[in-house]
Design a protein around this motif. Structure first.
Motif, mmCIF file in Angstrom:
data_model
loop_
_atom_site.group_PDB
_atom_site.id
_atom_site.type_symbol
_atom_site.label_atom_id
_atom_site.label_comp_id
_atom_site.label_asym_id
_atom_site.label_seq_id
_atom_site.Cartn_x
_atom_site.Cartn_y
_atom_site.Cartn_z
ATOM 1 N N ASP A 1 0.763 -1.506 0.136
ATOM 2 C CA ASP A 1 -0.251 -0.443 -0.069
ATOM 3 C C ASP A 1 0.656 1.187 0.033
ATOM 4 N N MET A 2 0.923 2.187 -0.531
ATOM 5 C CA MET A 2 0.825 3.306 -0.630
ATOM 6 C C MET A 2 -0.060 4.648 -0.697
ATOM 7 N N ARG A 3 0.317 5.430 0.156
ATOM 8 C CA ARG A 3 -0.525 6.609 0.501
ATOM 9 C C ARG A 3 -0.257 8.317 0.751
ATOM 10 N N TRP A 4 -0.549 8.940 1.029
ATOM 11 C CA TRP A 4 -0.709 9.995 1.127
ATOM 12 C C TRP A 4 -1.265 11.066 2.754
ATOM 13 N N TYR A 5 -0.387 11.560 2.407
ATOM 14 C CA TYR A 5 -1.051 11.925 4.789
ATOM 15 C C TYR A 5 -0.716 13.667 4.452
ATOM 16 N N ARG A 6 -1.538 14.170 5.221
ATOM 17 C CA ARG A 6 -0.850 16.124 5.122
ATOM 18 C C ARG A 6 -0.986 16.133 6.615
ATOM 19 N N GLN A 7 -0.065 17.421 7.186
ATOM 20 C CA GLN A 7 -0.262 17.675 8.493
ATOM 21 C C GLN A 7 0.314 19.464 8.406
ATOM 22 N N ALA A 8 -0.677 19.590 9.494
ATOM 23 C CA ALA A 8 -0.387 21.148 9.540
ATOM 24 C C ALA A 8 0.483 21.320 10.709
ATOM 25 N N PRO A 9 0.835 22.581 10.748
ATOM 26 C CA PRO A 9 1.827 22.756 12.059
ATOM 27 C C PRO A 9 0.951 22.574 13.470
ATOM 28 N N GLY A 10 1.645 21.711 14.414
ATOM 29 C CA GLY A 10 1.136 21.702 15.507
ATOM 30 C C GLY A 10 -0.500 20.238 15.791
ATOM 31 N N LYS A 11 -0.733 19.784 14.345
ATOM 32 C CA LYS A 11 -1.910 19.104 14.392
ATOM 33 C C LYS A 11 -1.275 17.394 14.375
ATOM 34 N N GLN A 12 -2.156 16.786 14.623
ATOM 35 C CA GLN A 12 -2.005 15.218 14.034
ATOM 36 C C GLN A 12 -2.355 15.401 11.912
#
Length: 121
Positions: free
Chosen positions: A33-44
């Motif tokens: 499996d391949m995935r993309w995640y995203r994250q903001a500063p200080g967030k999960q």
């Protein structure tokens, strides 16, 4: 050693498009499996999209109909085509892949270094 290298982030105006790429390299026995995640500063970190080795996909509700995940197994690369971008899509985007490396009995998750996507006029 296995590495994931991302490219394609940048600054785009609202309504615009970007394509992210993530290439896996090294001693890869199987690329799962391949995935993309995203994250903001200080967030999960949040899951954006995922694709199995067979090509089945799933998406976060917030990106359905706008983002498309795809992969090229010959190039060990996963893509994220992002259309109709909104300011709220501004995050650091991370590639993740479940990979079994040679000489290892089990697969492990690997991460890319992250690429900034900023949607702003």
């Amino acid at each position: 050693q296995v590495q994931l290298v991302e490219s394609g982030g940048g600054l785009v105006q609202p309504g615009g498009s970007l394509t992210l790429s993530c290439r896996a390299s090294g001693s890869i026995a199987s690329l799962n499996d391949m995935r993309w995640y995203r994250q903001a500063p200080g967030k999960q970190r949040e899951l954006v999209a995922a694709i199995t080795s067979g090509g089945s996909t799933n998406y976060a509700d917030s990106v359905k109909g706008r983002f498309t995940i795809s992969r090229d197994n010959d190039k060990s690369t996963v893509y994220l085509q992002m259309n109709s971008l909104k300011p709220e899509d501004t995050f650091v985007y991370y590639c993740n892949a479940n990979i079994r490396a040679y000489r290892f009995a089990r697969a492990s998750d690997y991460w890319g270094q992250g690429t900034q996507v900023t949607v702003s006029s």
